[in-house]
Write an enzyme that holds these catalytic residues in place. Structure first.
Site, PDB file in Angstrom:
ATOM      1  N   GLU A  32       0.818  -1.214   0.000  1.00  0.00           N
ATOM      2  CA  GLU A  32       0.000   0.000   0.000  1.00  0.00           C
ATOM      3  C   GLU A  32       0.857   1.271   0.000  1.00  0.00           C
ATOM      4  OE1 GLU A  32      -2.772  -0.420   3.263  1.00  0.00           O
ATOM      5  OE2 GLU A  32      -4.090  -1.706   2.070  1.00  0.00           O
ATOM      6  N   GLU A 157      -6.095  -8.189  -0.614  1.00  0.00           N
ATOM      7  CA  GLU A 157      -6.963  -7.930   0.529  1.00  0.00           C
ATOM      8  C   GLU A 157      -8.381  -7.681   0.038  1.00  0.00           C
ATOM      9  OE1 GLU A 157      -5.904  -4.939   3.340  1.00  0.00           O
ATOM     10  OE2 GLU A 157      -3.766  -5.466   3.333  1.00  0.00           O
TER      11      GLU A 157
END
Length: 204
Positions: A32, A157
């Protein structure tokens, strides 16, 4: 420059330690990557995201080069590469790095879609046509940008947090994972231990 050197140093050591592990080991270059603490940390577009993605691409190229030049099985290992915040929608100015190995890069995305149902809004607990539409848009976008061009994708995710709506979450999972399977996209169900309900947070 300091951050770039740090990334190179970390990946040089990781690559050396794992260079002879078999193909079951897949590296992910960054997790991320984003402009932490900014107004657009998780949601933005335009110049800010474009500029951030340029930096991210420099970092990812440097990390990938360290992996490949370490040799051994790293020379042809699959490697996951995320855009800004691993977001399917914040990809302006971003592209996969050039690679000495052919067809070994995987676009790495995180997608809690639709966000209101999955995470942010306690009042949205039902799964229906609106939620299906958001998921349809997600996988249509991924198909258009990547899988239709032969580019591999993994969703590292995805989940729908517990709002006391187990039956609706099951509907979400069946629809979401069904769409992913149709495109050949692996999905990792991510448990962030959040219920989003303070009254439920202390439940056993």
């Amino acid at each position: 420059i300091t951050s770039l050197n740090y990334i190179k140093a970390v990946w040089r050591q990781v690559a050396e330690a794992f260079r002879e592990y078999d193909e079951r080991l897949v590296f992910e270059l960054l997790n991320e990557p984003r402009a932490v603490g900014t107004a657009y940390e998780w949601n933005g577009s335009g110049t800010n995201v474009i500029n951030a993605n340029k930096i991210i691409m420099d970092y990812e190229k440097a990390a990938l080069d360290e992996i490949r030049k370490s040799g051994g099985k790293n020379a042809i290992r699959y490697v996951m590469v995320p855009p800004y915040a691993a977001s399917p929608s914040m990809t302006e100015g971003w592209a996969l790095p050039s690679d000495s190995a052919s067809g070994k890069l995987i676009v790495s995305l995180h997608a809690y879609t639709p966000y209101e149902f999955c995470m942010s809004d306690m009042s949205v607990t039902s799964f229906g046509s609106s939620q299906k539409g958001s998921i349809d848009w997600l996988f249509s976008s991924i198909s258009s940008a990547y899988t239709s061009k032969g580019i591999r994708v993994v969703i590292g995710e995805a989940s729908a947090s517990d709002k006391g709506n187990t039956i609706e979450r099951k509907k979400w999972a069946e629809y979401y994972f069904g769409k992913a399977k149709a495109l050949g996209i692996p999905v990792f169900l991510w448990d962030n231990m959040a219920t989003l309900d303070n009254q439920r947070s202390n439940d056993p």
